[in-house]
Scaffold this motif. Structure first.
Motif, mmCIF file in Angstrom:
data_model
loop_
_atom_site.group_PDB
_atom_site.id
_atom_site.type_symbol
_atom_site.label_atom_id
_atom_site.label_comp_id
_atom_site.label_asym_id
_atom_site.label_seq_id
_atom_site.Cartn_x
_atom_site.Cartn_y
_atom_site.Cartn_z
ATOM 1 N N LEU A 57 53.068 34.930 34.318
ATOM 2 C CA LEU A 57 52.743 36.102 35.133
ATOM 3 C C LEU A 57 52.685 37.390 34.333
ATOM 4 N N SER A 58 53.262 37.403 33.151
ATOM 5 C CA SER A 58 53.274 38.635 32.366
ATOM 6 C C SER A 58 52.100 38.737 31.403
ATOM 7 N N THR A 59 51.198 37.774 31.431
ATOM 8 C CA THR A 59 50.025 37.878 30.564
ATOM 9 C C THR A 59 49.122 38.988 31.086
ATOM 10 N N PRO A 60 48.446 39.700 30.185
ATOM 11 C CA PRO A 60 47.618 40.833 30.618
ATOM 12 C C PRO A 60 46.548 40.471 31.643
ATOM 13 N N THR A 61 45.951 39.299 31.525
ATOM 14 C CA THR A 61 44.907 38.943 32.494
ATOM 15 C C THR A 61 45.474 38.737 33.886
ATOM 16 N N ARG A 65 44.542 41.032 37.064
ATOM 17 C CA ARG A 65 44.019 40.408 38.270
ATOM 18 C C ARG A 65 44.886 40.741 39.491
ATOM 19 N N THR A 66 46.208 40.698 39.304
ATOM 20 C CA THR A 66 47.116 41.026 40.401
ATOM 21 C C THR A 66 46.946 42.476 40.823
ATOM 22 N N ALA A 67 46.806 43.362 39.843
ATOM 23 C CA ALA A 67 46.618 44.781 40.166
ATOM 24 C C ALA A 67 45.324 44.992 40.937
ATOM 25 N N ARG A 68 44.281 44.287 40.560
ATOM 26 C CA ARG A 68 42.998 44.435 41.254
ATOM 27 C C ARG A 68 43.046 43.843 42.661
ATOM 28 N N GLU A 69 43.516 42.607 42.772
ATOM 29 C CA GLU A 69 43.444 41.892 44.039
ATOM 30 C C GLU A 69 44.492 42.344 45.046
ATOM 31 N N ARG A 70 45.730 42.447 44.632
ATOM 32 C CA ARG A 70 46.804 42.746 45.579
ATOM 33 C C ARG A 70 47.025 44.245 45.795
ATOM 34 N N LEU A 71 46.838 45.020 44.730
ATOM 35 C CA LEU A 71 47.149 46.447 44.824
ATOM 36 C C LEU A 71 45.901 47.322 44.915
ATOM 37 N N GLY A 72 44.719 46.736 44.786
ATOM 38 C CA GLY A 72 43.485 47.504 44.878
ATOM 39 C C GLY A 72 43.293 48.467 43.718
ATOM 40 N N MET A 73 43.844 48.166 42.577
ATOM 41 C CA MET A 73 43.730 49.041 41.415
ATOM 42 C C MET A 73 42.556 48.589 40.556
ATOM 43 N N ASP A 74 42.031 49.510 39.768
ATOM 44 C CA ASP A 74 41.025 49.152 38.790
ATOM 45 C C ASP A 74 41.231 49.978 37.536
#
Length: 98
Positions: A57-61, A65-74
Motif C-alpha cells: 500500500l505504500s508504493t507510489p502507484t 491511485r488511492t488519492a485519485r479514486e478515494r479522495l478525488g485528488m490529482d
C-alpha cells in the motif's frame, strides 16, 4: 516391624502421589507451551501479512491511485503551482535541506 511397614507404606504412597502430581504438571505445562508456540506462530504470520500489505500500500502507484479514486485528488499542473521565496531569512531561521 509393623511400624516400619506402615512408615514405608506411607513413604511409598507419598512418593507415588508426588510422581503423579509432577507428571500432571509436566503435561499441563507442555500443553501451555504448545498453545503459546501456536499463538506466537499465528502472531508472526499476522505480522508478516501486515508488513506485506503495508509495503504494497505504500508504493507510489498505489498511493497515487488511492488519492485519485478515494479522495478525488490529482497531480497539480504547472499553471496551478506557485513557488514562494522567503526573503530576509538568515541561516539560523532557514529550514535545513535534509
Amino acid at each position: 516391624m509393623t511400624r516400619v511397614n506402615v512408615v514405608l507404606g506411607i513413604l511409598v504412597w507419598a512418593s507415588a502421589f508426588a510422581l503423579v502430581t509432577s507428571q500432571y504438571r509436566v503435561r499441563h505445562l507442555t500443553v501451555e507451551i504448545n498453545r503459546a508456540r501456536d499463538l506466537a506462530y499465528q502472531l508472526e504470520t499476522d505480522r508478516n501479512r501486515a508488513t506485506l500489505v503495508q509495503s504494497r500500500l505504500s508504493t507510489p502507484t498505489i498511493v497515487e491511485r488511492t488519492a485519485r479514486e478515494r479522495l478525488g485528488m490529482d497531480l497539480p499542473e504547472g499553471a496551478r503551482t506557485q513557488i514562494v521565496e522567503l526573503s530576509g531569512m538568515t541561516n539560523a531561521t532557514a529550514p535545513s535541506a535534509q
